[in-house]
Design an enzyme around this catalytic site. Sequence first.
Site, mmCIF file in Angstrom:
data_model
loop_
_atom_site.group_PDB
_atom_site.id
_atom_site.type_symbol
_atom_site.label_atom_id
_atom_site.label_comp_id
_atom_site.label_asym_id
_atom_site.label_seq_id
_atom_site.Cartn_x
_atom_site.Cartn_y
_atom_site.Cartn_z
ATOM 1 C CD GLN A 1 0.207 28.358 -0.536
ATOM 2 O OE1 GLN A 1 -0.243 27.535 -0.792
ATOM 3 N NE2 GLN A 1 0.155 29.148 -1.666
ATOM 4 N N GLY B 1 5.343 -11.653 7.596
ATOM 5 C CA GLY B 1 4.418 -10.691 7.577
ATOM 6 C C GLY B 1 3.697 -10.958 6.040
ATOM 7 C CG LEU C 1 3.653 -18.825 9.276
ATOM 8 C CD1 LEU C 1 3.664 -17.686 8.332
ATOM 9 C CD2 LEU C 1 3.004 -19.708 8.499
ATOM 10 C CD GLU D 1 -4.368 31.211 -3.204
ATOM 11 O OE1 GLU D 1 -3.618 30.630 -4.214
ATOM 12 O OE2 GLU D 1 -5.106 32.721 -3.731
ATOM 13 C CD GLU E 1 0.698 28.985 -10.452
ATOM 14 O OE1 GLU E 1 -0.168 29.496 -10.284
ATOM 15 O OE2 GLU E 1 1.187 31.318 -10.056
ATOM 16 C CB ALA F 1 -0.931 34.592 -9.021
ATOM 17 C CG ASP G 1 3.696 -7.081 -5.396
ATOM 18 O OD1 ASP G 1 3.711 -8.161 -6.154
ATOM 19 O OD2 ASP G 1 4.768 -6.262 -4.710
ATOM 20 C CB CYS H 1 11.526 15.327 -2.392
ATOM 21 S SG CYS H 1 11.782 16.860 -2.151
ATOM 22 C CE LYS I 1 4.525 -4.817 -6.987
ATOM 23 N NZ LYS I 1 5.653 -4.258 -5.911
ATOM 24 N NE ARG J 1 -4.128 32.264 -13.625
ATOM 25 C CZ ARG J 1 -2.410 33.525 -13.901
ATOM 26 N NH1 ARG J 1 -1.979 32.417 -13.965
ATOM 27 N NH2 ARG J 1 -2.543 34.146 -13.293
ATOM 28 N N GLY K 1 5.846 -8.302 13.661
ATOM 29 C CA GLY K 1 6.849 -8.916 12.966
ATOM 30 C C GLY K 1 7.561 -6.520 13.067
HETATM 31 C C1 LIG Z 1 3.908 2.027 2.663
HETATM 32 C C2 LIG Z 1 3.875 0.201 2.687
HETATM 33 C C3 LIG Z 1 3.854 -0.791 0.839
HETATM 34 C C4 LIG Z 1 3.988 -1.708 0.961
HETATM 35 N N1 LIG Z 1 4.803 -2.283 0.086
HETATM 36 C C5 LIG Z 1 4.348 -3.823 -0.585
HETATM 37 C C6 LIG Z 1 4.407 -4.404 -1.494
HETATM 38 O O1 LIG Z 1 5.299 -3.625 -2.765
HETATM 39 N N2 LIG Z 1 4.260 -5.793 -1.623
HETATM 40 C C7 LIG Z 1 3.273 -7.192 -0.475
HETATM 41 O O2 LIG Z 1 3.491 -7.336 -1.482
HETATM 42 N N3 LIG Z 1 3.683 -5.784 0.744
HETATM 43 C C8 LIG Z 1 3.726 -4.473 0.343
HETATM 44 N N4 LIG Z 1 3.331 -4.112 1.576
HETATM 45 C C9 LIG Z 1 2.486 -4.974 3.083
HETATM 46 C C10 LIG Z 1 3.631 -5.291 4.307
HETATM 47 O O3 LIG Z 1 4.620 -4.605 3.622
HETATM 48 C C11 LIG Z 1 4.199 -6.841 3.931
HETATM 49 O O4 LIG Z 1 2.911 -7.458 3.768
HETATM 50 C C12 LIG Z 1 5.428 -7.298 4.852
HETATM 51 O O5 LIG Z 1 6.226 -8.278 4.213
HETATM 52 C C13 LIG Z 1 4.808 -7.475 6.231
HETATM 53 O O6 LIG Z 1 6.013 -7.866 7.140
HETATM 54 P P1 LIG Z 1 5.566 -7.878 8.107
HETATM 55 O O7 LIG Z 1 6.892 -8.329 9.227
HETATM 56 O O8 LIG Z 1 5.895 -6.184 8.634
HETATM 57 O O9 LIG Z 1 4.331 -8.214 8.928
HETATM 58 P P2 LIG Z 1 3.265 -7.143 10.378
HETATM 59 O O10 LIG Z 1 3.131 -6.295 10.315
HETATM 60 O O11 LIG Z 1 4.676 -7.771 11.080
HETATM 61 O O12 LIG Z 1 3.100 -9.249 10.619
HETATM 62 C C14 LIG Z 1 2.194 -8.800 8.975
HETATM 63 C C15 LIG Z 1 0.654 -10.759 9.896
HETATM 64 O O13 LIG Z 1 1.777 -11.032 10.468
HETATM 65 C C16 LIG Z 1 1.443 -11.890 11.138
HETATM 66 N N5 LIG Z 1 2.948 -11.830 11.379
HETATM 67 C C17 LIG Z 1 4.435 -11.825 11.399
HETATM 68 N N6 LIG Z 1 4.897 -12.775 11.901
HETATM 69 C C18 LIG Z 1 4.019 -13.408 11.752
HETATM 70 C C19 LIG Z 1 4.435 -15.317 12.360
HETATM 71 N N7 LIG Z 1 6.102 -15.584 12.212
HETATM 72 N N8 LIG Z 1 3.632 -16.057 12.240
HETATM 73 C C20 LIG Z 1 2.545 -16.051 12.205
HETATM 74 N N9 LIG Z 1 2.444 -14.448 12.116
HETATM 75 C C21 LIG Z 1 3.560 -13.696 11.158
HETATM 76 C C22 LIG Z 1 0.266 -10.648 11.842
HETATM 77 O O14 LIG Z 1 0.793 -11.279 12.726
HETATM 78 C C23 LIG Z 1 0.440 -9.705 11.180
HETATM 79 O O15 LIG Z 1 -1.282 -10.505 10.851
HETATM 80 C C24 LIG Z 1 3.375 -2.615 1.607
HETATM 81 C C25 LIG Z 1 3.098 -2.373 3.181
HETATM 82 C C26 LIG Z 1 3.443 -0.799 3.594
HETATM 83 C C27 LIG Z 1 3.120 -0.226 4.685
HETATM 84 S S1 FES Z 2 8.834 18.122 0.066
HETATM 85 FE FE1 FES Z 2 11.033 17.427 -0.504
HETATM 86 S S2 FES Z 2 11.933 19.902 -0.221
HETATM 87 FE FE2 FES Z 2 9.827 19.992 -0.167
#
Ligand SMILES: Cc1cc2nc3c(=O)[nH]c(=O)nc-3n(C[C@H](O)[C@H](O)[C@H](O)COP(=O)(O)OP(=O)(O)OC[C@H]3O[C@@H](n4cnc5c(N)ncnc54)[C@H](O)[C@@H]3O)c2cc1C
Ligand code: FES
Length: 1499
Positions: free
Chosen positions: A914, A501, A555, A949, A1423, A1228, A511, A188, A575, A1027, A404
């Site tokens: 605005q 994934g 996998l 603005e 502001e 302002a 991670d 937010c 981390k 300003r 996934g």
């Molecule tokens: C906003 C945001 C924040 C994030 N923060 C982090 C974070 O803090 N730390 C971090 O490590 N990651 C982070 N990620 C990355 C992501 O979320 C992770 O990597 C997550 O674990 C992916 O899992 P998924 O199931 O969504 O994968 P998907 O997006 O569905 O797939 C990812 C890949 O894995 C493959 N895959 C999926 N399942 C299988 C399977 N069973 N066998 C073989 N291949 C497979 C897919 O083909 C693809 O290539 C972030 C992503 C976003 C969008």
């Molecule tokens: S972004 Fe949360 S109220 Fe505006």
Amino acid sequence: MALPSPPKTAANPPRAATAAEALTPLIESTYTSPDIHCYVNGKKTVISNANPHWTLLDYIRAQSNLKGTKLGCGEGGCGACTVVLQVPDSSSEKRRIKHLAVNACLFPLVGIDGKHVITVEGIGSVDRPHPLQERVAKMHGSQCGFCTPGIVMSLYAMIRNAYDPETKRFTLSERDIEMEGHLDGNLCRCTGYKPILNAAKSFIVENLEGQLTEEPTAPAGAEDGKAEKEVVDLVRNGCGGPSKQSCGRPGGCCRDKLSEQPSENSSNDSKSQTSTPPTEPATSPDNEHIPAIVRATDKPEHDPAVSGATYAKPLKSKEKECFGKETKTSTSLETEISSTKKGVPVVQFKEYAPDTELIFPAALWKYEPRPLCYGNDKKIWFRPTKLDQLLELKDAYPSAKLIGGASEVQVEVRFKNSDFAVSVYVSDIPELRQTKMPLEAELETAKELVVSANTPLTELENICKEVYAKLGKRAMVLEALRKQLRYFAGRQIRNVASLAGNIATASPISDANPVLLAAGATLEAVNKSKGSIDLPMNKFFVAYRTTTLPPDAVLSRIRIPLPAPGVREVLKAYKQAKRKDDDIAIVTTAFRVRLDDDNNVEEATIVYGGMAPTTKESLKTQESLRGKPWFHSETLDIALASLLEDYDLPYGVPGGMADYRKTLTLSLFFRFWHESAAEFGLGNVDATVIDEIHRAISTGTRDDVNPYEQRVVGKQIAHLSALKQCTGEAEYIDDMPNFENQLYGGLVLSSKAHAKLLSVDWEPALAMPGVVAYIDKNCLAKEDNIWGSIRKDEPFFADGEVRHHGQVIGMVYAETALQAQAAAKAVKVEYETLPPILTIDEAIEANSYFPHGKMLKKGLALQDKMDEAFAKCDRIFEGQTRMGGQEHFYLETNAALVIPSGEDGCMEVWSSTQNTMETQEFVSAVTGVPSNRINARVKRMGGGFGGKESRSVPFACYLAIAAKKEKRPMRLMLNRDEDMLLSGQRHPVQARWRVGVSKDGILLAMEADVYDNAGFSQDMSGAVMDRCLTHFDNSYECPNVLLRGHVCKTNIHSNTAYRGFGAPQGMYFAEVMMYNIAEGLDVDVDELRLKNLYKVGEHTPFLQRIDEDWHVPLLLEQLGRSADYRKRKKAVDDFNAKNRWKKRGICLIPTKFGLSFATALHLNQAGAYIKIYHDGSVLLHHGGTEMGQGLYTKMCQIAAQELGTPLDAIFTQDSSTYQIANASPTAASSGSDLNGMAVKDACDQLNERLKPYRERFGKDAPLKQIVHAAYLDRVNLAANGFWKMPRIGFQWGNYDVNTVKPMYYYFTQGAGCSEVEVDLLTGDSTVLRTDLMMDVGNSINPAIDYGQIEGAFVQGQGLFTMEETLWTRTGELFTRGPGTYKIPGFSDIPQVFNTSLLRTDNEGKPLSWNHLRSVQSSKGIGEPPLFLGCTVFFAMREAIKAARKMNGQSILGGVGKDAWKLDSPATAERLRLAVGDDLVRRADVKRKEGETNFFVAVA
Ligand SMILES: Cc1cc2nc3c(=O)[nH]c(=O)nc-3n(C[C@H](O)[C@H](O)[C@H](O)COP(=O)(O)OP(=O)(O)OC[C@H]3O[C@@H](n4cnc5c(N)ncnc54)[C@H](O)[C@@H]3O)c2cc1C
Ligand code: FES
Ligand code: FES
């Protein structure tokens, strides 16, 4: 139903020649259903052959009745799109359901088959709000409202999961709300989060004695005390905790009674409950905080001043029954809002009855999922339901993309143009998604935990927690994994994303991978030909995002080894990210060490992410450790030296931060070495090395009592749209109904920062489906292709040359938004690259400026004798100080909708702006239609903060050009990355300053050259500089001043207005100077400030007299007392003396902010138009726009107060140029002042006309009676109000104190005090406590003002600490979304957060404002408080200073190589590198000749 035909070709299918050949047999035999069966908000829904490009959000927003779910970023980083999936809980043997908050913007539509999708509309409406919606609205948790539906849905999932229908127990604690990460995926930008947390906490049900209904299980054998501490925190923070608010418990809370009486000893209320409490919190502040009374009730009291307006009957029946029966309209305020008792608001809301919630549809219990397939010849989706089906499919077509949670894949689709023609959703395959919890007996002897590969991370978190609780330290790997998962993305992502994934993506900053690698995990893959294949993790990652997984394999399981009982092994993970919650890592690690009986290293696995193209084992270090005595300083030395060999990053390493990443490599190992030694019991270990920054449950107060409360004005009334925002009924531009023949724009943007345009080929775009046409500079006469807010110097469309990355070259328009965006990307542009100027330093060197040349002179500067002034000084200090810019990050990106009328060239121009006047003016210019036929309108914005603005104007113009050409409605909503690229930010600034003082520290001379980075066009950069210069003094008198402003012309986007408009930057320089002087003179900075504070009668550098309403001294004194500042400052010193690796800092800083459009006198005017209908209802228009700041609410309050009618008799529909001509932008902080006075002027005129009727019917007669009679007497019941700000009119260059007019109408003043703690090993930090006090005069609506104060503060905190905009060397903007640009989240706000308004003098007598001539004697507040976010910066600076002193480093500023300075923002990187310890020195990265940093910060 016809089966879909698969794509004819797809990327490199190794076996079958085409996808069609390979997949058609499977589609015909197995995937015979193209229909998604689900429920949406309780309604059975079948989606037949859905659009394969759609996410769940695309589907939802395509439904005309489901516009509540918003698109904020499209990359899972903001939570605006959150919906809840209601699904059977497969981990439970009983028939139970669970509620998963998910990001609809990422979630694949195919994934909702068999599930119940609940959106914000499904849980309540304005007429029947869900208690959650009601409470968020009434407790001021919604300002602009764009984030609100998403936040409501995250909270909804949380409270639904808190109820056990079997036992009928509802279990929710403050800990659940704040510490378990339910809100870490929501952002937010307006509220500062505190009111949202308060609303959530109103649901807490705990034992009234402070016992928990359910305590977390302490891990067996976990005697580290941490879990125990958490339990203690829980108990302490129960009802017996510091917040004296009612918990809203069904049946009443123990606090209900208590809280009806003003708190006797409210100072204790603010006592910190942090795990790291602020130093010596206040015990007896003078300013008593009286909390609003919050209670659940089934018989709400109405406040007649606010709601319950009644209206006269229609005129035709008048003769029969003039004032008898009344018709009554209903507004959102009809839900019982607060009444007040002696100025203390009473917030009442409905009890929460969990058993009345939406149930899981019976039909879905019986639903048998079937293999699904839908799509077209471009993209096709499969959803197998069994592993065999998947293997078959992969065998037939190995390049089919597995999906996934889609959290990685959908980001690639959206931002990297990956199309994945054949996509297979695997998360409905039980063999892949369900992990079987081992039985207790099995666990005892288990050698490993086997996790199904697509188990959602939230479930994995729970499994890890449960097994760790049972096995204790033997399962340390699971505790480490859980810790990483807790800070892994947001809850919405963890609810769907999987380990598979994460592993398969093979990101170097994953991670989970370091933990799995350190633990020696093995992956099980499976394919049709070979069956199961074991893939050891340590051989899995072969290169950047490349693994050993065979293309046809999946996998299936991950085997995580558990050491045998008795093995002496410790495994930990760490981390470091820019922001603690929901942020990808900078460096992420896991370490495992096994010792023999002599405490020598038997085995060590040291794994890092973020240090190489893959997650990497530190082979040299591991080797160097083998056989060494672990807890021996020599071993540590050897390890640190080897780590530097393992990770020898060059200065210009991709991703930047070479020094910091290397330092973290050492620091995190250093932490592990200590922590493991403590775990092994090897000796006395300094706990401050081990302890990471712990955040605890937040608390905070507002001094809710308002002695100035009047009938309507002065009351704490919720934002009038709040309930609509909470229920998703509030309409933003993109929510407005579709037109049958509408088209969508897609912008063609420059991919270069500076280049000649050699050719633009739009033919490929025109050939794409749905595309209608393309427009660019050729559609406008050369002289019309230009716009600008102050100077017209910016082309609408690039002409011959592009001058920043993201500059608009043209616009394609098409039948759908997705088609338009895809087509825009297909336009081929050829460039000849030119060298860009990016930074202020580069602009200075190249003499690249826009004309500005303004100066401020005072004292000897007027005679050009600054040298004389400096000659009189005992000490002179100088510095070169930089401050970064800031992205507005309003949650609603720029959007517009233009509807041509077909007659006379008229156009309805809806814009998220605005500035209706400039929108109208430039639409008129590009269409050649006079302004009187252009109705520029805006109902509300999802945040503006100055960013809309001027920068909103061109989007409406592009659409208008196309709408005129096509005679069809046109719409456009920018994607987040486009918005960040295009729309400019807060100006990065630099000051080269010199300041002279007497030996006692009295300011005598000040001189500075101040530079702002304007970007490629001027926009308002000159005014921002004005300003900035006029706030360079903050609150301090200096007799001789010379300030010169310079506006730098560079090749970045055009920077623009942003809350504060240069003032925060100016005041920041003033405070930097204060600290430099104090440090140079070795005096107390607070004493220095007090000595130099303005006194009444003195003059600012722009020669404005400080008048008797100068309250900064009062604010410093009163806030100092209520925050117990002196005592805590001493205690901070004591803390620092005792702690080697943690330091604290505290500061108390004032602010003064000038109100008015400073140098654009003509903008200080406003109009209002009030019509009273003869039934007594009132329609109000004024020139101000609503961006969440509550302007409409305040204006309605003023009108209701003045006209003597209940608030809900007043209605404002929108801001429109047909109603108010020539309206100044809402900016302002003067929106309330200007428009409020215009509203009052209109009311005065009406009241004058109604006077005879008031006399006739009595002063208390309802308005309907009065106006009805007046109407019959042919009295004009419409009035135009107008107001122009008197007194002001500063002329630059007039240095005559007697004739120069004031620049500002008045000053809003305030003070802030913050205390922080910094982890010196990582640069991580937390704000322990913040106290703010503002002088807002007689507040029109304190609730709104508190919201502005808290929200602005948190935005300022972001500005000064974590928000960092970065460019690549070639001038590409790198920070283009929430993934790379971090704004504060829920857990960044101060742990104790107190807000108050100045109301009395130091003796407690009511204050008067003698010179204030504003509406209701109130002050603008939007502001001014933002600057106080700098208290966090300066408190951090104090903490680092203490560390530097301890490390024998200089703390003296200056301009030389050895001078110490900390520039803003104080990111974790900057903080860590400033500590000056041995680890930083060891990690130092030498810059080689010609090497440049990977990223550029442009201040
Ligand atoms: C906003 C945001 C924040 C994030 N923060 C982090 C974070 O803090 N730390 C971090 O490590 N990651 C982070 N990620 C990355 C992501 O979320 C992770 O990597 C997550 O674990 C992916 O899992 P998924 O199931 O969504 O994968 P998907 O997006 O569905 O797939 C990812 C890949 O894995 C493959 N895959 C999926 N399942 C299988 C399977 N069973 N066998 C073989 N291949 C497979 C897919 O083909 C693809 O290539 C972030 C992503 C976003 C969008
Ligand atoms: S972004 Fe949360 S109220 Fe505006
Ligand atoms: S729009 Fe989905 S998380 Fe931002």
